[in-house]
Enzyme design. Structure first.
Site, short mmCIF file in Angstrom:
data_model
loop_
_atom_site.label_atom_id
_atom_site.label_comp_id
_atom_site.label_asym_id
_atom_site.label_seq_id
_atom_site.Cartn_x
_atom_site.Cartn_y
_atom_site.Cartn_z
N ASN A 112 -30.14 -21.46 62.79
CA ASN A 112 -29.61 -20.37 61.96
C ASN A 112 -28.69 -19.49 62.79
OD1 ASN A 112 -29.46 -18.49 59.73
ND2 ASN A 112 -30.87 -17.16 60.84
N HIS A 114 -27.43 -15.75 63.17
CA HIS A 114 -27.87 -14.42 62.75
C HIS A 114 -27.00 -13.35 63.45
CE1 HIS A 114 -30.50 -11.26 61.36
NE2 HIS A 114 -30.53 -10.78 62.59
C1 GRF Z 1 -22.57 -14.50 58.97
O1 GRF Z 1 -22.15 -13.23 59.35
C2 GRF Z 1 -23.90 -14.83 59.60
O2 GRF Z 1 -24.14 -14.15 60.78
C3 GRF Z 1 -24.90 -14.36 58.56
O3 GRF Z 1 -24.26 -14.56 57.32
C4 GRF Z 1 -22.86 -14.53 57.49
C5 GRF Z 1 -22.33 -15.76 56.85
O4 GRF Z 1 -20.94 -15.68 56.67
N1 GRF Z 1 -26.13 -15.08 58.69
P1 GRF Z 1 -20.15 -16.87 55.99
O5 GRF Z 1 -20.76 -17.13 54.62
O6 GRF Z 1 -20.25 -18.07 56.88
O7 GRF Z 1 -18.74 -16.38 55.89
#
Ligand code: GRF
Length: 227
Positions: A112, A114
């Protein structure tokens, strides 16, 4: 995965899909040998689904409301993932906790992204929490997924300075391109080595690392130390 075959991935999303787009770009440019076998969203309106469709990647959408409980949802997810024989499942903005049976079934195979320097700030609203704590730095982490929220072994991080003028919005927009680089570089690690976690320690092949790998400004990953 020490294989000359491309790393076969399933990407789980809930929204925008900018990290998915970064993965597609890395795949298409040959930066990493990657096969994106399937993109799964738990939100039918997720913009990332269109990014996948435009790139010719199969998509699936499964909504929690269509299942009796978490176990049934997770079972469907497991079936979808197993049907594509994925090496790795990437949660890229997937806004749902996965249950223990599913996570344990794919041990060391779900990661994941984060937006915080874990173990600081699991959960939501990470940028405001950085500002409230007056932290000098912030960033993003890629970690193995467990059934506990944002809690598995951290594999890699990008660390950036917080400026006095920063707001949650400026932190988020400054971090975003670095998240993309972090994800691509980390998948590069998975494509070359066997990356795993044992007793909350990071293992790359047979070497143990006490700290996550850190992304440098040139986009490469560096380790602090290994044993
Ligand atoms: C990212 O900022 C990630 O850190 C978080 O959700 C966001 C996803 O962005 N878990 P995207 O949908 O890939 O543009």
């Amino acid at each position: 995965m020490t294989t000359s075959n491309p790393l076969a991935c399933v990407v789980l999303i809930s929204g925008r899909g900018s990290n998915l787009a970064a993965l597609i770009k890395a795949r298409d440019s040959g930066v990493i040998p990657l096969e994106i076998a399937l993109v799964i969203s738990n939100k039918p309106q997720a913009k990332g689904l269109n990014i996948a469709r435009s790139a010719g990647i199969p998509v699936a959408c499964i909504e929690a409301q269509d299942f009796a409980d978490r176990d049934q949802f997770d079972l469907k997810l497991r079936q979808l993932i197993e049907a594509c024989s994925a090496d790795l499942v990437i949660l890229a903005g997937f806004m749902r906790i996965l249950g223990a049976p599913l996570v344990n079934n794919f041990s060391n195979r779900i990661i994941n992204l984060h937006p915080s320097l874990l173990p600081k700030y699991p959960g939501l609203d990470t940028y405001n929490r950085v500002l409230e704590a007056a932290d000098p730095e912030f960033g993003a982490s890629i970690h193995f997924v467990t059934s506990k929220l944002d809690a598995g072994t951290v594999i890699s991080q990008i660390r950036l300075p917080v400026h006095s003028t920063d707001t949650a919005a400026t932190l988020a927009s400054r971090l975003q391109p670095w998240e993309h680089k972090l994800l691509v570089a980390t998948l590069g690690l998975f494509s070359k080595f066997t990356v795993s976690s044992n007793n909350d320690m990071l293992l790359i092949d047979d070497k143990t690392y006490e700290q996550p790998f850190i992304l440098a400004s040139d986009g490469s990953l560096h380790s602090a130390c290994s044993t």
